[in-house]
Design an enzyme around this catalytic site. Structure first.
Site: not given
Length: 225
Positions: A49, A121
């Site tokens: 992320d 992610e």
């Protein structure tokens, strides 16, 4: 370790051959499949992320050198939110290689937006740890592709835009009401109604309350504007 044929094919789809294949295996392992000898992808998701955020921040700054922070922020959010990650994951068929426990598999885990977004992610983090930031950056920019150039100058989500529409007319913020819920506990379906002070409303149904709220807000905005 040696990767399975499906993971080798996945390497080809993302354009990266792992020097440490165990990183890719961890990235596609959901918590429902973890064990004392097999790590899941949650820690990688956390790192990915942040890597994705840095790549997109750089990309947006480079593409529009006159944009203000207020203009860049909604574009950034549109590119890094879970829905965007899940869309990219679908493009590369990430769901096909996920390692899931039986319950997640039976409940359609390979198609779940949140699960796909998290895994995307994690894959970004795996590439970053395997080959560094430039490798991760190259892959992110290629996989996101035209999404970056096409992101709207004003990319606020539908709920935010509808609230601003109401406030500009002196109305209270929209109200969201759950009007129905169906499906099993592991795969619920929600129907949400958005209501404005002026009496306007729209309903929408989706697999999460957030998705249903966004869909209802968009439907109402489309009709009003």
């Amino acid at each position: 370790m040696k990767l399975s044929a499906d993971l080798k094919a996945f390497e080809g789809r993302i354009g990266h051959r792992f020097a440490e294949p165990e990183l890719l295996l961890r990235a596609v392992t959901h918590s429902s499949m973890s064990s004392p000898t097999r790590e899941d992808n949650q820690r990688l998701e956390f790192l990915g992320d942040r890597v994705l955020g840095l790549v997109m921040s750089e990309a947006l700054l480079g593409r529009d050198k006159s944009a203000t922070e207020g203009q860049l922020a909604p574009r950034f959010n549109a590119l890094v939110r879970k829905e965007a990650c899940a869309d990219v994951a679908k493009d590369i068929d990430l769901g096909a290689v996920l390692k899931l426990g039986r319950s997640e598999m039976m409940s359609g885990g390979r198609r779940k937006q949140a699960l796909l977004g998290d895994a995307m992610e994690a894959v970004i983090a795996a590439v970053y740890l395997d080959a560094g930031f430039e490798a991760a950056r190259t892959i992110v920019l290629r996989l996101w592709g035209n999404r970056i150039d096409d992101v709207k100058a004003d990319a606020r989500d539908a709920k935010t835009s509808l609230q601003e529409w109401a406030q500009a007319r002196g109305e209270r913020p929209p109200k969201y009401v759950e009007t129905a819920r169906s499906g099993p506990d592991h795969a619920p379906v929600f129907t949400i109604r958005v209501e404005l002070e002026n009496g306007e409303s729209e309903d929408a149904t989706a697999g999460s309350k957030r998705q249903a709220e966004q869909a209802a807000a968009k439907a109402l905005l489309d009709r009003l504007t």
